[in-house]
Design a protein around this motif. Structure first.
Motif, PDB file in Angstrom:
ATOM      1  N   SER A 176     -33.143  13.878  43.382  1.00  0.00           N
ATOM      2  CA  SER A 176     -31.558  13.811  43.726  1.00  0.00           C
ATOM      3  C   SER A 176     -31.233  15.266  43.814  1.00  0.00           C
ATOM      4  O   SER A 176     -32.107  16.034  43.815  1.00  0.00           O
ATOM      5  CB  SER A 176     -30.961  13.220  42.474  1.00  0.00           C
ATOM      6  OG  SER A 176     -31.351  11.800  42.238  1.00  0.00           O
ATOM      7  N   ALA A 177     -29.997  15.236  44.222  1.00  0.00           N
ATOM      8  CA  ALA A 177     -29.270  16.561  44.202  1.00  0.00           C
ATOM      9  C   ALA A 177     -29.274  16.968  42.778  1.00  0.00           C
ATOM     10  O   ALA A 177     -29.252  16.360  41.762  1.00  0.00           O
ATOM     11  CB  ALA A 177     -28.065  16.657  44.861  1.00  0.00           C
ATOM     12  N   THR A 202     -23.403  16.461  44.328  1.00  0.00           N
ATOM     13  CA  THR A 202     -22.852  15.703  45.216  1.00  0.00           C
ATOM     14  C   THR A 202     -21.338  15.628  45.096  1.00  0.00           C
ATOM     15  O   THR A 202     -20.506  15.472  46.156  1.00  0.00           O
ATOM     16  CB  THR A 202     -23.570  14.334  45.023  1.00  0.00           C
ATOM     17  OG1 THR A 202     -25.039  14.608  45.174  1.00  0.00           O
ATOM     18  CG2 THR A 202     -23.053  13.204  46.324  1.00  0.00           C
ATOM     19  N   GLU A 235     -29.769  17.182  48.358  1.00  0.00           N
ATOM     20  CA  GLU A 235     -31.139  16.973  48.156  1.00  0.00           C
ATOM     21  C   GLU A 235     -32.072  17.839  48.956  1.00  0.00           C
ATOM     22  O   GLU A 235     -33.055  18.021  48.474  1.00  0.00           O
ATOM     23  CB  GLU A 235     -31.309  15.743  48.548  1.00  0.00           C
ATOM     24  CG  GLU A 235     -31.030  14.443  47.446  1.00  0.00           C
ATOM     25  CD  GLU A 235     -29.705  14.056  47.153  1.00  0.00           C
ATOM     26  OE1 GLU A 235     -28.848  14.647  47.873  1.00  0.00           O
ATOM     27  OE2 GLU A 235     -29.402  13.452  46.298  1.00  0.00           O
ATOM     28  N   PHE A 288     -31.947   9.476  48.670  1.00  0.00           N
ATOM     29  CA  PHE A 288     -30.396   9.254  49.339  1.00  0.00           C
ATOM     30  C   PHE A 288     -30.115   9.329  50.904  1.00  0.00           C
ATOM     31  O   PHE A 288     -29.043   9.078  51.136  1.00  0.00           O
ATOM     32  CB  PHE A 288     -29.528  10.038  48.348  1.00  0.00           C
ATOM     33  CG  PHE A 288     -28.151  10.257  48.489  1.00  0.00           C
ATOM     34  CD1 PHE A 288     -27.225   9.144  48.677  1.00  0.00           C
ATOM     35  CD2 PHE A 288     -27.435  11.670  48.705  1.00  0.00           C
ATOM     36  CE1 PHE A 288     -25.919   9.382  48.456  1.00  0.00           C
ATOM     37  CE2 PHE A 288     -26.219  11.531  49.100  1.00  0.00           C
ATOM     38  CZ  PHE A 288     -25.393  10.444  48.774  1.00  0.00           C
ATOM     39  N   ARG A 303     -23.839   6.282  46.562  1.00  0.00           N
ATOM     40  CA  ARG A 303     -24.003   6.741  45.559  1.00  0.00           C
ATOM     41  C   ARG A 303     -25.143   6.313  44.699  1.00  0.00           C
ATOM     42  O   ARG A 303     -25.258   5.037  44.532  1.00  0.00           O
ATOM     43  CB  ARG A 303     -22.784   6.896  44.580  1.00  0.00           C
ATOM     44  CG  ARG A 303     -21.486   7.802  45.353  1.00  0.00           C
ATOM     45  CD  ARG A 303     -21.867   8.999  45.821  1.00  0.00           C
ATOM     46  NE  ARG A 303     -22.514   9.920  44.724  1.00  0.00           N
ATOM     47  CZ  ARG A 303     -21.485  10.860  43.946  1.00  0.00           C
ATOM     48  NH1 ARG A 303     -20.438  10.820  44.227  1.00  0.00           N
ATOM     49  NH2 ARG A 303     -22.101  11.631  43.219  1.00  0.00           N
ATOM     50  N   GLY A 304     -25.946   7.185  44.138  1.00  0.00           N
ATOM     51  CA  GLY A 304     -27.235   6.486  43.403  1.00  0.00           C
ATOM     52  C   GLY A 304     -28.303   6.386  44.219  1.00  0.00           C
ATOM     53  O   GLY A 304     -29.415   5.715  43.701  1.00  0.00           O
ATOM     54  N   GLY A 305     -28.167   6.394  45.509  1.00  0.00           N
ATOM     55  CA  GLY A 305     -29.072   5.984  46.423  1.00  0.00           C
ATOM     56  C   GLY A 305     -30.655   6.706  46.315  1.00  0.00           C
ATOM     57  O   GLY A 305     -31.402   6.006  47.046  1.00  0.00           O
ATOM     58  N   SER A 306     -31.054   7.694  45.664  1.00  0.00           N
ATOM     59  CA  SER A 306     -32.160   8.211  45.453  1.00  0.00           C
ATOM     60  C   SER A 306     -33.235   7.217  44.641  1.00  0.00           C
ATOM     61  O   SER A 306     -34.340   6.980  45.147  1.00  0.00           O
ATOM     62  CB  SER A 306     -32.214   9.381  44.678  1.00  0.00           C
ATOM     63  OG  SER A 306     -31.713  10.340  45.281  1.00  0.00           O
ATOM     64  N   ASP A 307     -32.487   6.140  43.828  1.00  0.00           N
ATOM     65  CA  ASP A 307     -33.424   5.351  43.290  1.00  0.00           C
ATOM     66  C   ASP A 307     -33.889   4.369  44.378  1.00  0.00           C
ATOM     67  O   ASP A 307     -35.076   3.810  44.271  1.00  0.00           O
ATOM     68  CB  ASP A 307     -32.478   4.307  42.343  1.00  0.00           C
ATOM     69  CG  ASP A 307     -32.068   5.159  41.211  1.00  0.00           C
ATOM     70  OD1 ASP A 307     -32.446   6.195  41.016  1.00  0.00           O
ATOM     71  OD2 ASP A 307     -30.844   4.452  40.723  1.00  0.00           O
TER      72      ASP A 307
HETATM   73  N1  ASP Z   1     -27.142  12.553  44.897  1.00  0.00           N
HETATM   74  C1  ASP Z   1     -26.487  11.182  45.152  1.00  0.00           C
HETATM   75  C2  ASP Z   1     -25.611  10.922  44.241  1.00  0.00           C
HETATM   76  O1  ASP Z   1     -25.041  11.644  43.264  1.00  0.00           O
HETATM   77  C3  ASP Z   1     -27.845  10.601  45.071  1.00  0.00           C
HETATM   78  C4  ASP Z   1     -28.620  10.167  43.617  1.00  0.00           C
HETATM   79  O2  ASP Z   1     -28.310  10.804  42.852  1.00  0.00           O
HETATM   80  O3  ASP Z   1     -29.210   9.134  43.597  1.00  0.00           O
HETATM   81  O4  ASP Z   1     -24.960   9.894  44.316  1.00  0.00           O
END
Ligand code: ASP
Ligand code: ADP
Ligand code: MG
Length: 410
Positions: free
Chosen positions: A41-42, A47, A74, A136, A150-154
């Motif tokens: 992730s970043a 973000t 990222e 992400f 958001r949270g897309g790196s998962d």
């Molecule tokens: N950096 C992105 C976010 O903060 C993706 C992630 O962290 O999964 O939503």
């Protein structure tokens, strides 16, 4: 030799020191004879910072340019992690989503992955390199940068694990697994050794941000073995499983999720005739506003009231639309209320146990917490309550359903 995809979240790569610690962890894992693909992730907060910059310029930035902007977070961490790996003698190469060719649809800021080209990654793995891939982000068929929400790196990690047929996808974060509820809100929350995909999907969709919903969906669909672990300490983490563990005496409720991101809208005094729900919710849907919980009730005077929740970011737009609809329907009142939260009990055990709802309502009543809306599914009960009661409600329910960790010292 195992092929493992490891994902490190924002806090885990939040500083140069943290990135170096992750590099050490990855290099050690590779030294044990594993092939490793790392998704990052970043840095934490980055973000949000980028979104803030955009909002300083305009309230309604173009989604395409938003994706160009937020994907930069990222790109920084993949390069730094690859450098840190090389520094300790571990051959590594970083790739953006577009370079891997993570192909998505064209829905900027909430794109869905359609295809992943694994050839280049396989060449790197065969050459003994660790791959460091930006989470992400992806690219659409025309080469525009897209992001996955958001949270897309998962989701990037799980999708790569599926495409590469990895032996396991490990999500490293700032907690050591999935807990019965957010351990930052309830101190007595317990780490779960395992949880089913079905339960995890409900937990994620009801607001537990420990895993992005799409990542869980993807992992369930492609049967990717998925584990949530701490990047700060060793431990078994939580395994997301396909099967329920029949051998264990499981509590009926596995976890409690909550969501502070919704707002409630009510339109009152509507004539109670066929088609009104459609006349109200049709235009809301056409405006691309997603509706979650819905309640309709008839009053003594024969009029009806419809209440529903939407994402807080959509509240203003939904309210404006409702005022237009109210004029057409000659309905007197529209009320918007952002002061709410959704609290959900989740557990596959609910299928075979009655009385969960009444115990939930009794617990809330004992704490004088008013329930504004209720909705249920086979393995979930959700209530909407006033926001100020969130912590009290979650703690009380956690105790009432026997989820508190038992203090061994007593
Ligand atoms: N950096 C992105 C976010 O903060 C993706 C992630 O962290 O999964 O939503
Ligand atoms: P990352 O940056 O690593 O992706 P997130 O902040 O997205 O991390 O997810 C981890 C956070 O999820 C935890 O710090 C915790 O506060 C929160 N969380 C919410 N519900 C749960 C739960 N049931 N179990 C564990 N963590 C949870
Ligand atoms: Mg996350």
């Amino acid at each position: 030799m195992s092929l493992i995809v490891q994902k490190y979240g924002g806090t885990s790569v939040g500083s140069v020191e943290r990135i170096e610690a992750v590099a050490k962890k990855v290099a050690d894992f590779r030294a044990l004879g594993n092939e490793v693909v790392v998704v990052v992730s970043a840095m934490s907060g980055e973000t949000n910072r980028l979104i803030g910059l955009a909002n300083n310029i305009t309230d309604s930035p173009s989604p395409r340019e938003m994706d160009v902007l937020v994907s930069t977070g990222e790109q920084v961490t993949i390069a730094l992690l690859a450098m840190a790996l090389e520094k300790i003698g571990c051959p590594a190469r970083s790739y953006t989503g577009a370079q891997v060719r993570i192909l998505t649809d064209k829905s900027h800021t909430k794109a869905r992955i359609e295809d992943i080209d694994v050839h280049r990654m396989q060449d790197d793995l065969a050459a003994g390199r660790v791959l460091v891939v930006a989470g992400f982000q992806g690219t659409d068929a025309d080469g525009n940068i897209t992001t996955l929400g958001r949270g897309g790196s998962d989701t990037t990690a799980v999708a790569l694990a599926a495409a590469l047929k990895a032996d396991e996808c490990q999500i490293y974060t700032d907690v050591d697994g999935v807990y019965t509820t957010d351990p930052r809100v309830v101190e007595s929350a317990q780490r779960l050794d395992q949880i089913t995909f079905e339960e995890m999907l409900e937990m994620a969709s009801q607001g537990s941000k420990v895993l992005q919903i799409r990542a869980v969906e993807f992992a369930g669909k492609y049967k990717v073995p998925l584990r949530v672990l701490s990047s700060f300490e060793d431990g078994p983490g939580t395994l997301i499983t396909l099967e329920e563990d029949e051998s264990m005496e499981k509590p009926v409720v596995s976890g409690i999720a909550f969501n502070r991101d919704e707002a409630k809208l009510t339109i009152q005094g509507i004539p109670d005739t066929p088609g009104v729900a459609y006349r109200i919710l049709g235009p809301i849907g056409e405006a691309n506003i997603e509706v979650d919980v819905i309640v309709q009730n008839v009053s003594e005077d024969g009029t009806t009231a419809l209440t529903f929740t939407v994402h807080r970011n959509d509240m203003k737009r939904a309210e404006e639309k409702l005022h237009e609809i109210a004029r057409d329907l000659q309905a007197p009142t529209v009320i918007a209320d952002a002061d709410i939260v959704k609290v959900s009990l989740v557990g596959v055990g609910m299928r075979s146990h009655a009385g969960v709802a009444s115990q939930m309502f009794q617990t809330l009543a004992e704490h004088s917490i008013n329930i504004q809306m209720i909705t249920t599914s086979e393995i979930k009960i959700t209530v909407v309550i006033e926001e100020k009661y969130l912590e009290l409600a979650v703690r009380a329910l956690h105790t009432s359903f026997g989820l508190d960790v038992v203090d061994q010292s007593e």
